[in-house]
Design an enzyme around this catalytic site. Structure first.
Site, mmCIF file in Angstrom:
data_model
loop_
_atom_site.group_PDB
_atom_site.id
_atom_site.type_symbol
_atom_site.label_atom_id
_atom_site.label_comp_id
_atom_site.label_asym_id
_atom_site.label_seq_id
_atom_site.Cartn_x
_atom_site.Cartn_y
_atom_site.Cartn_z
ATOM 1 N N ILE A 61 0.840 -1.202 0.000
ATOM 2 C CA ILE A 61 0.000 0.000 0.000
ATOM 3 C C ILE A 61 0.870 1.245 0.000
ATOM 4 O O ILE A 61 1.986 1.235 0.525
ATOM 5 C CB ILE A 61 -0.965 -0.031 1.219
ATOM 6 N N CYS A 62 0.368 2.293 -0.636
ATOM 7 C CA CYS A 62 1.008 3.604 -0.599
ATOM 8 C C CYS A 62 -0.103 4.627 -0.369
ATOM 9 O O CYS A 62 -1.105 4.306 0.256
ATOM 10 C CB CYS A 62 1.816 3.873 -1.873
ATOM 11 N N GLN A 63 0.034 5.830 -0.870
ATOM 12 C CA GLN A 63 -1.004 6.831 -0.671
ATOM 13 C C GLN A 63 -2.173 6.635 -1.629
ATOM 14 O O GLN A 63 -3.319 6.693 -1.225
ATOM 15 C CB GLN A 63 -0.438 8.242 -0.813
#
Length: 121
Positions: A61-63
């Site tokens: 996951i990232c932004q």
């Protein structure tokens, strides 16, 4: 094509204790992350691979999805069962799901405001 998991399926998987790797920078992670997510910023991911098990799925996951897609591609090339989380942490928090702040993975009982997309090292 990089395999993605949508927010609903990710939330269901998260509830079972899946491995989550957050590839945002440390400032973004500190500002708010998915409970239990391990921090491994994208530029620092290769050295962190020694700690990742290959015998179970890895949710990345990232932004918003760009960096997690890059990391997922790298992990899959190296033999990991990796999946990018569609919509990232922004969508997780926008859906009202729990988030924690600070440098530690944390537990699902804390909440916080959405993380910023600003690079805040």
């Amino acid at each position: 094509m990089v395999p993605e998991i949508d927010q609903q399926r990710f939330a269901e998987a998260h509830a079972t204790g899946v491995l989550v790797i957050d590839v945002r920078n440390r400032g973004e992670y500190r500002a708010g992350h998915v409970p239990g997510a391990r921090s491994a910023p994208l530029p620092d991911l290769p050295p962190a691979l020694a700690e990742l098990p290959k015998d179970r799925p890895v949710h990345v996951i990232c932004q918003g999805g760009g960096r997690s897609a890059q990391a997922t591609s790298l992990l899959r090339d190296l033999g990991y069962d990796a999946h990018s989380v569609s919509g990232g942490t922004a969508a997780w928090i926008a859906a009202g799901r729990p988030a924690v702040t600070g440098n530690e993975p944390g537990t699902p009982t804390a909440s916080t405001a959405p993380a910023t997309t600003e690079e805040t090292r």
